[in-house]
Design a protein around this motif. Structure first.
Motif, mmCIF file in Angstrom:
data_model
loop_
_atom_site.group_PDB
_atom_site.id
_atom_site.type_symbol
_atom_site.label_atom_id
_atom_site.label_comp_id
_atom_site.label_asym_id
_atom_site.label_seq_id
_atom_site.Cartn_x
_atom_site.Cartn_y
_atom_site.Cartn_z
ATOM 1 N N GLY A 121 21.500 -33.654 -19.117
ATOM 2 C CA GLY A 121 21.047 -34.854 -18.314
ATOM 3 C C GLY A 121 21.723 -35.004 -16.902
ATOM 4 O O GLY A 121 22.911 -34.381 -16.821
ATOM 5 N N THR A 122 21.132 -35.476 -15.985
ATOM 6 C CA THR A 122 21.472 -35.626 -14.607
ATOM 7 C C THR A 122 22.968 -36.470 -14.322
ATOM 8 O O THR A 122 23.539 -36.396 -13.470
ATOM 9 N N ASP A 123 23.020 -37.243 -15.640
ATOM 10 C CA ASP A 123 24.202 -38.307 -15.205
ATOM 11 C C ASP A 123 25.454 -37.357 -15.626
ATOM 12 O O ASP A 123 26.515 -38.302 -15.513
ATOM 13 N N PHE A 124 25.455 -36.421 -16.393
ATOM 14 C CA PHE A 124 26.757 -35.788 -16.849
ATOM 15 C C PHE A 124 27.640 -35.348 -15.768
ATOM 16 O O PHE A 124 27.196 -34.802 -14.831
ATOM 17 N N ARG A 125 28.729 -36.070 -15.853
ATOM 18 C CA ARG A 125 29.882 -35.718 -14.771
ATOM 19 C C ARG A 125 30.795 -34.605 -15.063
ATOM 20 O O ARG A 125 31.649 -34.322 -14.308
ATOM 21 N N GLY A 126 30.840 -34.029 -16.385
ATOM 22 C CA GLY A 126 31.833 -33.109 -16.715
ATOM 23 C C GLY A 126 31.473 -31.729 -16.184
ATOM 24 O O GLY A 126 30.698 -31.539 -15.529
ATOM 25 N N ARG A 127 32.414 -30.865 -16.666
ATOM 26 C CA ARG A 127 32.420 -29.563 -16.061
ATOM 27 C C ARG A 127 31.503 -28.828 -16.968
ATOM 28 O O ARG A 127 31.443 -28.967 -18.125
ATOM 29 N N GLN A 128 30.868 -27.804 -16.263
ATOM 30 C CA GLN A 128 30.001 -26.970 -17.044
ATOM 31 C C GLN A 128 30.254 -25.386 -16.707
ATOM 32 O O GLN A 128 30.373 -25.027 -15.288
ATOM 33 N N VAL A 129 30.733 -24.607 -17.785
ATOM 34 C CA VAL A 129 31.345 -23.420 -17.389
ATOM 35 C C VAL A 129 30.192 -22.403 -18.219
ATOM 36 O O VAL A 129 29.923 -22.291 -19.158
ATOM 37 N N VAL A 130 29.677 -21.335 -17.454
ATOM 38 C CA VAL A 130 28.818 -20.427 -17.918
ATOM 39 C C VAL A 130 29.627 -19.276 -18.428
ATOM 40 O O VAL A 130 30.679 -18.819 -17.857
ATOM 41 N N GLY A 131 29.429 -18.776 -19.826
ATOM 42 C CA GLY A 131 30.306 -17.780 -20.284
ATOM 43 C C GLY A 131 30.537 -17.826 -21.699
ATOM 44 O O GLY A 131 29.927 -18.721 -22.492
ATOM 45 N N GLU A 132 31.085 -16.785 -22.342
ATOM 46 C CA GLU A 132 31.373 -17.012 -23.833
ATOM 47 C C GLU A 132 32.710 -17.817 -24.081
ATOM 48 O O GLU A 132 33.739 -17.581 -23.515
ATOM 49 N N GLY A 133 32.636 -18.607 -24.935
ATOM 50 C CA GLY A 133 33.878 -19.382 -25.350
ATOM 51 C C GLY A 133 34.915 -18.993 -25.843
ATOM 52 O O GLY A 133 36.032 -19.450 -26.272
ATOM 53 N N TYR A 134 35.046 -17.544 -26.301
ATOM 54 C CA TYR A 134 36.090 -17.152 -26.970
ATOM 55 C C TYR A 134 36.837 -16.235 -25.966
ATOM 56 O O TYR A 134 37.883 -15.354 -26.231
ATOM 57 N N HIS A 135 36.222 -15.965 -24.639
ATOM 58 C CA HIS A 135 36.889 -15.306 -23.851
ATOM 59 C C HIS A 135 38.148 -16.192 -22.894
ATOM 60 O O HIS A 135 37.631 -17.263 -22.714
ATOM 61 N N ARG A 136 39.129 -15.622 -22.962
ATOM 62 C CA ARG A 136 40.229 -16.412 -22.205
ATOM 63 C C ARG A 136 40.079 -16.974 -20.836
ATOM 64 O O ARG A 136 40.353 -18.257 -20.440
ATOM 65 N N ASP A 137 39.610 -16.159 -19.878
ATOM 66 C CA ASP A 137 39.239 -16.440 -18.825
ATOM 67 C C ASP A 137 38.218 -17.633 -18.691
ATOM 68 O O ASP A 137 38.117 -18.437 -17.655
ATOM 69 N N VAL A 138 37.210 -17.815 -19.439
ATOM 70 C CA VAL A 138 36.406 -18.780 -19.667
ATOM 71 C C VAL A 138 36.826 -19.901 -19.956
ATOM 72 O O VAL A 138 36.774 -21.143 -19.452
ATOM 73 N N LEU A 139 37.771 -19.825 -21.054
ATOM 74 C CA LEU A 139 38.481 -20.989 -21.308
ATOM 75 C C LEU A 139 39.507 -21.593 -20.403
ATOM 76 O O LEU A 139 39.417 -22.987 -20.526
ATOM 77 N N VAL A 140 40.139 -20.805 -19.599
ATOM 78 C CA VAL A 140 40.966 -21.109 -18.643
ATOM 79 C C VAL A 140 39.861 -22.180 -17.506
ATOM 80 O O VAL A 140 40.456 -23.017 -16.966
ATOM 81 N N GLU A 141 38.673 -21.447 -16.990
ATOM 82 C CA GLU A 141 37.951 -22.187 -16.192
ATOM 83 C C GLU A 141 37.510 -23.562 -16.828
ATOM 84 O O GLU A 141 37.416 -24.304 -16.210
ATOM 85 N N ALA A 142 37.352 -23.534 -18.106
ATOM 86 C CA ALA A 142 36.866 -24.891 -18.623
ATOM 87 C C ALA A 142 38.214 -25.834 -19.044
ATOM 88 O O ALA A 142 37.898 -27.025 -19.043
ATOM 89 N N GLY A 143 39.081 -25.277 -18.518
ATOM 90 C CA GLY A 143 40.572 -26.221 -18.529
ATOM 91 C C GLY A 143 41.002 -26.456 -19.855
ATOM 92 O O GLY A 143 41.736 -27.515 -20.355
ATOM 93 N N ALA A 144 41.003 -25.380 -20.840
ATOM 94 C CA ALA A 144 41.533 -25.472 -22.004
ATOM 95 C C ALA A 144 43.008 -25.461 -22.169
ATOM 96 O O ALA A 144 43.441 -26.082 -23.218
#
Length: 220
Positions: A40-63
């Motif tokens: 939805g348009t009201d969501f303020r969180g981070r949206q990260v495109v990628g595979e969730g098991y890749h380390r760089d994607v998790l870093v971008e997501a703030g894991a």
């Protein structure tokens, strides 16, 4: 709390928006950019495109700063791998993975990854809605093989030891709630009036167990 969610299907999107409404900070990962429309348009969180098991994607997501991680994509392998990476590589305290295969769920539980076995859980919820309350299970282990359920008993069982009920019904009395207090029964513990008896039984035998308990004991 900062939460990372892998998978933006209906479950992931619902979880993300629900957590955000409660005041938590959320990041969502999905390999399909179109999936984020569910937020939805009201969501303020981070949206990260990628595979969730890749380390760089998790870093971008703030894991690295996350306190919780939920893997709820449509793939069992992706969910368990990303959950393990979040736990082992990023030290996320609370990790859970959605699993469709109940047998796999039991294995992953032993690896220390809490799982939600979707099929047994959904089946149990549907049973609760379709059948009388006395048939509904109170708890089911991850593989869905063993269930714990409240077992109303025929008045003929009053005054008899629980071992007789166990032998007749093919179950194990897990505990009894008596006058509002739980107790762990011994084989010679006698069933009393107003007792709520909870038993552990193999899932495929629940109908037989409940039918036996609802009938008077067979002598001899």
């Amino acid at each position: 709390m900062y939460v990372v969610i892998m998978g933006c299907g209906r479950v992931g999107a619902g979880l993300a928006t629900g957590l955000e409404r409660l005041g938590h900070e959320v990041a969502v990962i999905d390999h399909n950019p179109q999936a984020f429309r569910r937020l939805g348009t009201d969501f303020r969180g981070r949206q990260v495109v990628g595979e969730g098991y890749h380390r760089d994607v998790l870093v971008e997501a703030g894991a690295q700063k996350a306190k919780a991680f939920a893997a709820v994509s449509s793939g069992d392998n992706s969910n368990i791998i990303s959950a393990r990476v979040a736990r082992e590589a990023f030290g996320v305290e609370r990790v859970v993975a959605r699993i469709y295969d109940a047998k796999r769920a039991a294995v992953y539980e032993r690896l220390g990854i809490p799982t939600v076995a979707t099929v047994p859980w959904s089946t149990d919820r549907l049973m609760r809605m379709l059948l009388p309350d006395w048939v509904a299970t109170a708890w089911r282990e991850p593989s869905g093989t063993v269930a714990v359920l409240p077992l109303p008993t025929h008045e003929g069982w009053l005054g008899r030891p629980v071992r007789e009920l166990e032998e007749a019904a093919g179950c194990r009395v897990a505990f009894i709630v008596r006058f509002g207090t739980g107790l762990l029964p011994k084989p010679d513990t006698v069933v009393q009036a107003e007792d709520m008896v909870y038993v552990a039984a193999v899932s495929g035998t629940i109908s037989d167990v409940t039918a036996t308990a609802a009938a008077p004991p067979q002598e001899g």
